[in-house]
Write an enzyme that holds these catalytic residues in place. Structure first.
Site, mmCIF file in Angstrom:
data_model
loop_
_atom_site.group_PDB
_atom_site.id
_atom_site.type_symbol
_atom_site.label_atom_id
_atom_site.label_comp_id
_atom_site.label_asym_id
_atom_site.label_seq_id
_atom_site.Cartn_x
_atom_site.Cartn_y
_atom_site.Cartn_z
ATOM 1 C CE LYS A 119 -3.512 -0.226 2.812
ATOM 2 N NZ LYS A 119 -4.613 -0.605 3.721
ATOM 3 N N GLY A 167 -8.566 -5.264 5.925
ATOM 4 C CA GLY A 167 -9.505 -5.544 7.004
ATOM 5 C C GLY A 167 -9.206 -4.773 8.282
ATOM 6 C CD GLU A 203 -2.890 6.948 4.702
ATOM 7 O OE1 GLU A 203 -3.945 6.819 5.328
ATOM 8 O OE2 GLU A 203 -2.680 6.404 3.609
ATOM 9 C CE LYS A 204 -3.712 16.697 9.159
ATOM 10 N NZ LYS A 204 -3.421 16.530 10.611
ATOM 11 C CE LYS A 240 -14.959 -0.726 2.214
ATOM 12 N NZ LYS A 240 -14.418 -1.225 0.931
ATOM 13 C CD GLU A 291 -6.872 -0.717 0.665
ATOM 14 O OE1 GLU A 291 -5.967 -1.536 0.428
ATOM 15 O OE2 GLU A 291 -7.757 -0.930 1.507
ATOM 16 N NE ARG A 295 -10.186 -7.715 -2.269
ATOM 17 C CZ ARG A 295 -11.045 -6.894 -1.684
ATOM 18 N NH1 ARG A 295 -12.289 -6.817 -2.123
ATOM 19 N NH2 ARG A 295 -10.703 -6.146 -0.656
ATOM 20 C CB VAL A 298 -18.145 -7.526 -0.031
ATOM 21 C CG1 VAL A 298 -19.504 -7.863 0.590
ATOM 22 C CG2 VAL A 298 -17.074 -8.468 0.486
HETATM 23 P P1 ADP Z 1 -7.767 -1.869 5.135
HETATM 24 O O1 ADP Z 1 -7.090 -2.189 3.844
HETATM 25 O O2 ADP Z 1 -7.118 -2.484 6.327
HETATM 26 O O3 ADP Z 1 -9.254 -2.092 5.084
HETATM 27 P P2 ADP Z 1 -7.910 0.947 4.477
HETATM 28 O O4 ADP Z 1 -6.677 1.657 4.113
HETATM 29 O O5 ADP Z 1 -8.831 0.527 3.354
HETATM 30 O O6 ADP Z 1 -7.533 -0.313 5.368
HETATM 31 O O7 ADP Z 1 -8.752 1.796 5.521
HETATM 32 C C1 ADP Z 1 -9.929 1.277 6.110
HETATM 33 C C2 ADP Z 1 -10.709 2.387 6.796
HETATM 34 O O8 ADP Z 1 -9.910 3.009 7.814
HETATM 35 C C3 ADP Z 1 -11.116 3.536 5.888
HETATM 36 O O9 ADP Z 1 -12.302 3.258 5.187
HETATM 37 C C4 ADP Z 1 -11.280 4.663 6.899
HETATM 38 O O10 ADP Z 1 -12.490 4.529 7.601
HETATM 39 C C5 ADP Z 1 -10.158 4.398 7.872
HETATM 40 N N1 ADP Z 1 -8.931 5.150 7.487
HETATM 41 C C6 ADP Z 1 -7.878 4.694 6.775
HETATM 42 N N2 ADP Z 1 -6.945 5.648 6.592
HETATM 43 C C7 ADP Z 1 -7.405 6.759 7.201
HETATM 44 C C8 ADP Z 1 -6.894 8.103 7.386
HETATM 45 N N3 ADP Z 1 -5.712 8.475 6.916
HETATM 46 N N4 ADP Z 1 -7.654 8.974 8.084
HETATM 47 C C9 ADP Z 1 -8.862 8.604 8.593
HETATM 48 N N5 ADP Z 1 -9.387 7.373 8.471
HETATM 49 C C10 ADP Z 1 -8.685 6.451 7.790
#
Ligand code: ADP
Length: 454
Positions: A119, A167, A203-204, A240, A291, A295, A298
Site C-alpha cells: 500500500k 480488514g 498517514e495523517k 464496512k 488504496e 479484485r 463484496v
Molecule cells: P484496510 O485495507 O485495512 O481495510 P484501508 O486503508 O482501506 O484499510 O482503511 C480502512 C478504513 O480506515 C477507511 O475506510 C477509513 O475509515 C479508515 N482510514 C484509513 N486511513 C485513514 C486516514 N488516513 N484517516 C482517517 N481514516 C482512515
C-alpha cells in the site's frame, strides 16, 4: 483473441462462489466449484456443474492451498480460475502459479497485484499519476523516530498502517507524541502476525471523512472506464457494514473528477480487469487516494444496480480477452439509488461476536428493487470456520428516499432464526436521522450508534 472459456474453476466459497457460478451460467460457461469439507452443503456446490473437494475445513488446507486449487483446475480441465474476494484473490504468487500452469487467473497481472498490494508503494505510484494521496510518509517507515518527525510535520493525530494491510489490521491511531513508540511497535507486530510482513507507513488521520471508492473496469485492449462511486462510510472497526451508490456527498462534477482520477490511475499502471480505487473525502470535499483493491468487492452489487451492468460477467469477458463494449466514449451516470446491507452471522448486541450455527427458519425478502445474494437456506449450518458474512441484501429505488423505504420494508421481511444476525443493527441504522439525511461518515457508528461499540 481468446475465445470464451468452456469451463471455470471457482476458487472460493459462500455467496461470492454462488455469484460467480451465476455469471458463468449466464455466459454459457461451465462452473466447477472447489469446496472444503465444511462446505459440501452450500448453494454454490449444489448449483455447480461439478463440485470438487479440495481439502478439509481450515482454509490453509483448502481455499488457501495453491497446489490443491491448481491441481483441481488441471484435473478437470478448467481453463480459468475465478478467485472471488478474500482468500487468494490478491495473492500475486497464486496468479503467477496459474499462469505457469497455463490457467487464466480472472484478475489483473501478478505484477500489478504486487504493485498495488504494497500500500505505501501504491500511494507513490498514484502520486506520480497525479492522483491526490493522503498526506503521509513517502514509502515505509524506518523507525519510530522517523514517525515522530513526520507526525510533528503533519500534526497529530496520525495513523500507522501496515503496507500489506487489509480488514483494518495493523492499523494504529496515534494521538500524541508520547504514544508513538508503543503504537509503532504494536502496528508492526500486528502486521507481522496478520500478513507476515511488518512494514508500516504513516498517514495523517483525517477527521470525519467519508470512504468513497470508484469502481473501474479495464480490458486488455487499453480501454478503461469508471462505473461511478460507492459510499462505504458506515463501518465498525474499519469494516464496512452498509454501502450505497451513488454517494449523497457527490455531485456530478465531483463524480466525474474522481472517476477521471481513477481511470488515470488505472491507465498509468496498465491495470486490467475489475478494480476499486478507494479514496477518503474530507469535509472540504478534497479527495485522497487510500488504496486500490485488485479484485471484485463484496459491495459490487450496488454498482450493478445503478449502472445495469454485471461486473462479474465483465470480469470473465475481460479475462477471456474480450473488449469492453459499453460506455467507452460517454460518462456513465448513476441510475437511481442502491444500498447494500451486510448480513453477518454475528450478535450486534454483544460486540458483533460471531454466531455460527443452524438456520432453523429462513424467509427471504422480495418485491420491487430487492436482491438477496446468499448461499444459505433453511436447515443450513453456518460453520464457525470462515468469515461471518452469510447474505447481502441489496435494494434499489428510483431515488434515495425510495431506496430507503424499500430497505426498511425488505429488512423487516427478512427472517433468519436459529442464529443472531446484523439485521437488527441495520433496522436501527435506518431509523437514525443522520443516516436518513445521508450524513454518513466513517465515525457514524461511534457518533450515533455507540451502544453497538460496547
Ligand atoms: P484496510 O485495507 O485495512 O481495510 P484501508 O486503508 O482501506 O484499510 O482503511 C480502512 C478504513 O480506515 C477507511 O475506510 C477509513 O475509515 C479508515 N482510514 C484509513 N486511513 C485513514 C486516514 N488516513 N484517516 C482517517 N481514516 C482512515
Amino acid at each position: 483473441m481468446r475465445r470464451m472459456f468452456k469451463r471455470i474453476l471457482v476458487a472460493n466459497r459462500g455467496e461470492i462462489a454462488l455469484r460467480v457460478v451465476r455469471a458463468c451460467h449466464d455466459l454459457g460457461v461451465e462452473a466447477y466449484v472447489a469446496y472444503s469439507e465444511a462446505d459440501k452443503d452450500t448453494r454454490a456446490v449444489q448449483l455447480a456443474d461439478k463440485a470438487v473437494l479440495i481439502g478439509p475445513a481450515p482454509s490453509a488446507k483448502s481455499y488457501l492451498s495453491m497446489p490443491a486449487l491448481i491441481g483441481a483446475a488441471q484435473a478437470f480441465e478448467c481453463e480459468a480460475i475465478h478467485p472471488g474476494y478474500g482468500f487468494l484473490s490478491e495473492n500475486a504468487d497464486f496468479a503467477r502459479a496459474c499462469a505457469e500452469n497455463d490457467i487464466v487467473f480472472i484478475g489483473p497481472d501478478p505484477d500489478l497485484i504486487d504493485k498495488m498490494g504494497e500500500k505505501s508503494n501504491a500511494k507513490q505510484t498514484m502520486k506520480k499519476a497525479g492522483v491526490p494521496t493522503v498526506p503521509g510518509s513517502d514509502g515505509p517507515l524506518e523507525s519510530a523516530e522517523q514517525a515522530r518527525e513526520l507526525a510533528a510535520e503533519f500534526g497529530y493525530p496520525v495513523l500507522i498502517k501496515a503496507s500489506a494491510g487489509g480488514g483494518g489490521k495493523g492499523m494504529r491511531l496515534v494521538e500524541k507524541e508520547a504514544d508513538m513508540e508503543h503504537q509503532y511497535q504494536a502496528a508492526k507486530s500486528e502486521a507481522k502476525i496478520a500478513f507476515g510482513n511488518d512494514e508500516v507507513y504513516l498517514e495523517k488521520y483525517l477527521i470525519h471523512p467519508r470512504h468513497i471508492e470508484i469502481q473501474v473496469l479495464a480490458d486488455k485492449h487499453g480501454n478503461a472506464i469508471h462505473l461511478c462511486e460507492r459510499d462505504c462510510s458506515v463501518q465498525r472497526r474499519h469494516q464496512k457494514l452498509i454501502e450505497e451508490a451513488p454517494s449523497p456527498a457527490l455531485d456530478e462534477a465531483l463524480r466525474q473528477e474522481m472517476g477521471a482520477a481513477a481511470v488515470r490511475a488505472v491507465k498509468e499502471v496498465g491495470y486490467t480487469n475489475a478494480g476499486t480505487i478507494e479514496f477518503l473525502l474530507d469535509a472540504e470535499k478534497h479527495f485522497y487516494f487510500m488504496e486500490m483493491n485488485t479484485r471484485i468487492q463484496v459491495e459490487h452489487p450496488v454498482t450493478e444496480f445503478i449502472t445495469l451492468e454485471d461486473l462479474v460477467l465483465e470480469q470473465i469477458r475481460i479475462a477471456a480477452g474480450e473488449p469492453l463494449d459499453f460506455g467507452l466514449d460517454k460518462e456513465i451516470s448513476p441510475i437511481g439509488h442502491a444500498f447494500e446491507f451486510r448480513i453477518n452471522a454475528e450478535d450486534p448486541d454483544h460486540s458483533f461476536r460471531p454466531n455460527p450455527g443452524k438456520i432453523t427458519k429462513l424467509i427471504l425478502p422480495g418485491g420491487p428493487g430487492v436482491r438477496v445474494d446468499t448461499h444459505i437456506y433453511e436447515g443450513y449450518k453456518v460453520p464457525p470456520t470462515y468469515d461471518s458474512l452469510i447474505a447481502k441484501l441489496i435494494v434499489w429505488g428510483k431515488d434515495r428516499e425510495q431506496a430507503l423505504a424499500r430497505s426498511k420494508r425488505a429488512l423487516s421481511e427478512f427472517v433468519i432464526e436459529g442464529i443472531k444476525t446484523t439485521i437488527p443493527f441495520h433496522l436501527a441504522a435506518l431509523e437514525e436521522k443522520a443516516f436518513k439525511n445521508g450524513m454518513v461518515y466513517t465515525d457514524f457508528i461511534e457518533t450515533y450508534m455507540s451502544e453497538y461499540l460496547a
